[in-house]
Design a protein around this motif. Structure first.
Motif, PDB file in Angstrom:
ATOM      1  N   LYS A   6       0.834  -1.205   0.000  1.00  0.00           N
ATOM      2  CA  LYS A   6       0.000   0.000   0.000  1.00  0.00           C
ATOM      3  C   LYS A   6       0.864   1.249   0.000  1.00  0.00           C
ATOM      4  O   LYS A   6       0.582   2.214  -0.725  1.00  0.00           O
ATOM      5  N   ARG A   7       1.922   1.237   0.791  1.00  0.00           N
ATOM      6  CA  ARG A   7       2.816   2.398   0.837  1.00  0.00           C
ATOM      7  C   ARG A   7       3.443   2.666  -0.523  1.00  0.00           C
ATOM      8  O   ARG A   7       3.467   3.809  -0.998  1.00  0.00           O
ATOM      9  N   GLU A   8       3.944   1.604  -1.165  1.00  0.00           N
ATOM     10  CA  GLU A   8       4.585   1.774  -2.467  1.00  0.00           C
ATOM     11  C   GLU A   8       3.567   2.159  -3.537  1.00  0.00           C
ATOM     12  O   GLU A   8       3.884   2.894  -4.469  1.00  0.00           O
ATOM     13  N   ARG A   9       2.339   1.660  -3.404  1.00  0.00           N
ATOM     14  CA  ARG A   9       1.271   2.030  -4.343  1.00  0.00           C
ATOM     15  C   ARG A   9       1.041   3.542  -4.314  1.00  0.00           C
ATOM     16  O   ARG A   9       0.994   4.207  -5.360  1.00  0.00           O
ATOM     17  N   LEU A  10       0.877   4.082  -3.118  1.00  0.00           N
ATOM     18  CA  LEU A  10       0.592   5.512  -2.992  1.00  0.00           C
ATOM     19  C   LEU A  10       1.772   6.362  -3.434  1.00  0.00           C
ATOM     20  O   LEU A  10       1.599   7.422  -4.052  1.00  0.00           O
ATOM     21  N   LEU A  11       2.982   5.887  -3.144  1.00  0.00           N
ATOM     22  CA  LEU A  11       4.167   6.617  -3.577  1.00  0.00           C
ATOM     23  C   LEU A  11       4.261   6.625  -5.098  1.00  0.00           C
ATOM     24  O   LEU A  11       4.565   7.657  -5.718  1.00  0.00           O
ATOM     25  N   LEU A  12       3.983   5.464  -5.720  1.00  0.00           N
ATOM     26  CA  LEU A  12       4.009   5.387  -7.181  1.00  0.00           C
ATOM     27  C   LEU A  12       2.980   6.327  -7.792  1.00  0.00           C
ATOM     28  O   LEU A  12       3.281   7.052  -8.755  1.00  0.00           O
ATOM     29  N   ALA A  13       1.774   6.330  -7.243  1.00  0.00           N
ATOM     30  CA  ALA A  13       0.725   7.208  -7.767  1.00  0.00           C
ATOM     31  C   ALA A  13       1.143   8.674  -7.660  1.00  0.00           C
ATOM     32  O   ALA A  13       0.953   9.464  -8.596  1.00  0.00           O
ATOM     33  N   ASP A  14       1.719   9.050  -6.529  1.00  0.00           N
ATOM     34  CA  ASP A  14       2.158  10.437  -6.344  1.00  0.00           C
ATOM     35  C   ASP A  14       3.261  10.815  -7.337  1.00  0.00           C
ATOM     36  O   ASP A  14       3.256  11.917  -7.899  1.00  0.00           O
ATOM     37  N   LEU A  15       4.204   9.891  -7.545  1.00  0.00           N
ATOM     38  CA  LEU A  15       5.301  10.165  -8.470  1.00  0.00           C
ATOM     39  C   LEU A  15       4.799  10.312  -9.905  1.00  0.00           C
ATOM     40  O   LEU A  15       5.231  11.201 -10.646  1.00  0.00           O
ATOM     41  N   LEU A  16       3.898   9.414 -10.300  1.00  0.00           N
ATOM     42  CA  LEU A  16       3.335   9.500 -11.641  1.00  0.00           C
ATOM     43  C   LEU A  16       2.572  10.806 -11.833  1.00  0.00           C
ATOM     44  O   LEU A  16       2.652  11.437 -12.894  1.00  0.00           O
ATOM     45  N   GLU A  17       1.832  11.198 -10.814  1.00  0.00           N
ATOM     46  CA  GLU A  17       1.068  12.447 -10.896  1.00  0.00           C
ATOM     47  C   GLU A  17       2.004  13.642 -11.038  1.00  0.00           C
ATOM     48  O   GLU A  17       1.781  14.528 -11.866  1.00  0.00           O
ATOM     49  N   THR A  18       3.065  13.661 -10.247  1.00  0.00           N
ATOM     50  CA  THR A  18       4.007  14.776 -10.287  1.00  0.00           C
ATOM     51  C   THR A  18       4.773  14.823 -11.602  1.00  0.00           C
ATOM     52  O   THR A  18       5.010  15.900 -12.166  1.00  0.00           O
ATOM     53  N   ALA A  19       5.142  13.655 -12.112  1.00  0.00           N
ATOM     54  CA  ALA A  19       5.955  13.585 -13.336  1.00  0.00           C
ATOM     55  C   ALA A  19       5.174  13.982 -14.572  1.00  0.00           C
ATOM     56  O   ALA A  19       5.747  14.499 -15.539  1.00  0.00           O
ATOM     57  N   VAL A  39       0.002  -0.706 -14.980  1.00  0.00           N
ATOM     58  CA  VAL A  39      -0.363  -1.009 -13.597  1.00  0.00           C
ATOM     59  C   VAL A  39      -1.870  -1.188 -13.459  1.00  0.00           C
ATOM     60  O   VAL A  39      -2.352  -2.123 -12.807  1.00  0.00           O
ATOM     61  N   ALA A  40      -2.637  -0.316 -14.097  1.00  0.00           N
ATOM     62  CA  ALA A  40      -4.096  -0.397 -14.018  1.00  0.00           C
ATOM     63  C   ALA A  40      -4.627  -1.655 -14.703  1.00  0.00           C
ATOM     64  O   ALA A  40      -5.517  -2.332 -14.171  1.00  0.00           O
ATOM     65  N   LEU A  76      -6.190   7.400 -14.766  1.00  0.00           N
ATOM     66  CA  LEU A  76      -5.267   6.287 -14.534  1.00  0.00           C
ATOM     67  C   LEU A  76      -4.622   6.391 -13.154  1.00  0.00           C
ATOM     68  O   LEU A  76      -4.507   5.389 -12.434  1.00  0.00           O
ATOM     69  N   ILE A  77      -4.214   7.592 -12.794  1.00  0.00           N
ATOM     70  CA  ILE A  77      -3.599   7.792 -11.478  1.00  0.00           C
ATOM     71  C   ILE A  77      -4.578   7.432 -10.369  1.00  0.00           C
ATOM     72  O   ILE A  77      -4.224   6.774  -9.384  1.00  0.00           O
ATOM     73  N   GLN A  78      -5.828   7.814 -10.540  1.00  0.00           N
ATOM     74  CA  GLN A  78      -6.834   7.520  -9.527  1.00  0.00           C
ATOM     75  C   GLN A  78      -7.107   6.022  -9.433  1.00  0.00           C
ATOM     76  O   GLN A  78      -7.327   5.492  -8.339  1.00  0.00           O
ATOM     77  N   LEU A  79      -7.090   5.328 -10.562  1.00  0.00           N
ATOM     78  CA  LEU A  79      -7.284   3.882 -10.550  1.00  0.00           C
ATOM     79  C   LEU A  79      -6.174   3.194  -9.761  1.00  0.00           C
ATOM     80  O   LEU A  79      -6.420   2.236  -9.013  1.00  0.00           O
ATOM     81  N   ILE A  80      -4.949   3.685  -9.927  1.00  0.00           N
ATOM     82  CA  ILE A  80      -3.821   3.118  -9.177  1.00  0.00           C
ATOM     83  C   ILE A  80      -3.955   3.436  -7.704  1.00  0.00           C
ATOM     84  O   ILE A  80      -3.808   2.575  -6.838  1.00  0.00           O
ATOM     85  N   ARG A  81      -4.262   4.678  -7.398  1.00  0.00           N
ATOM     86  CA  ARG A  81      -4.302   5.126  -5.999  1.00  0.00           C
ATOM     87  C   ARG A  81      -5.406   4.424  -5.207  1.00  0.00           C
ATOM     88  O   ARG A  81      -5.205   4.056  -4.042  1.00  0.00           O
TER      89      ARG A  81
END
Length: 211
Positions: A6-19, A39-40, A76-81
Motif C-alpha cells: 500500500k505504501r509503495e502504491r501511494l508513492l508510485l501514484a504520487d510520483l506519476l502524478e508529479t511527473a 499497472v491499471a 489512470l492515477i486515480q485507478l492506481i491510488r
C-alpha cells in the motif's frame, strides 16, 4: 493496517502524478502514461494481463493497453491510488502484499531513476528484509534466463542463487538494489559485480532476466 504494498502504491501514484504523462521511465519504450496504464490493466483486467506471460493473450493485452492508455491520465492515477476492484484477486490483502510489494517498488524506481536529478531513497531495514525474503523466493524464476551462474549477495553475506552455472557472477548490494538488477534495471542499480569479465559482459547484455 498499512502494508508495504500500500505504501509503495501511494508513492508510485504520487510520483506519476508529479511527473506528468510524458516523463521517461526505465521501462524501454514506455513513458509514464504507458507505465500507469500497465499497472491499471494488471490489476483490473486479468483476462488481458495474462498476455504478459501467455502468447495467445498478447493481442488482447495490446488492445486493452491501448484502451487504458487512451484514458485521461488523471483517471489512470486515480485507478492506481484507489486500488483494484473487489473482484480482483489483488483486492485481498495477502495477495496484494505478496504480489505488489516488489511490483510497485520496482515501478516507483522506474519513474524516480529515469529523472536526471534522482537521489537514492533511504529504505528502513525492515523493508529491506521484506524485499530480501521476496527476492529469495523469486530469484530462481527471475534469473532462469541468465547466461552465466548468478549469485546475489547482501552486504551482510547472505546469498541467494539466481542461476546455477559456470562461470559464476556475484552481484552484491542491498536487497532493493539487487531486485532492480534482477529485474533488468542494470544501469540504475547500485551494486558491485564480481566475476569473469566476459561473463559479466554477457550478463549485462542479457535480455532474459526478469519476467
Amino acid at each position: 493496517m498499512s502494508t508495504f504494498a500500500k505504501r509503495e502504491r501511494l508513492l508510485l501514484a504520487d510520483l506519476l502524478e508529479t511527473a506528468g504523462p510524458e516523463a521517461p521511465t526505465l521501462c524501454e519504450g514506455w513513458q509514464t502514461r504507458d507505465l500507469a496504464a500497465h499497472v491499471a490493466v494488471r490489476e483490473r483486467r486479468p483476462d488481458a494481463a495474462g498476455g504478459l506471460l501467455i502468447k495467445q493473450l498478447a493481442s488482447r493485452l495490446d488492445k486493452t493497453m491501448g484502451e487504458f492508455t487512451a484514458k485521461p491520465y488523471e483517471e489512470l492515477i486515480q485507478l492506481i491510488r484507489t486500488g483494484p476492484p473487489r473482484f480482483s484477486p489483488f483486492s485481498l490483502k495477502q495477495i496484494d502484499e505478496a504480489s505488489n510489494t516488489i511490483e510497485f517498488y520496482v515501478h516507483t524506481e522506474d519513474v524516480r531513476r529515469a529523472q536526471p536529478d534522482w537521489t537514492p531513497r533511504e529504505l528502513d531495514p525492515v523493508f529491506q528484509d521484506a524485499l530480501w525474503t521476496r527476492l529469495e523466493r523469486t530469484a530462481r524464476l527471475m534469473g532462469r534466463g541468465a547466461p552465466t551462474g548468478l549469485v546475489l549477495r547482501r552486504p551482510d553475506g547472505q546469498t541467494a542463487v539466481a542461476h546455477r552455472g559456470a562461470p559464476v557472477v556475484t552481484v552484491t548490494g542491498e536487497p532493493s538494489e539487487l531486485l532492480l538488477f534482477l529485474y533488468g534495471r542494470h544501469s540504475a542499480a547500485h551494486v558491485e559485480v564480481d566475476g569473469d569479465k566476459d561473463a559479466i559482459a554477457k550478463l549485462y547484455e542479457a535480455k532474459e532476466l526478469g519476467i
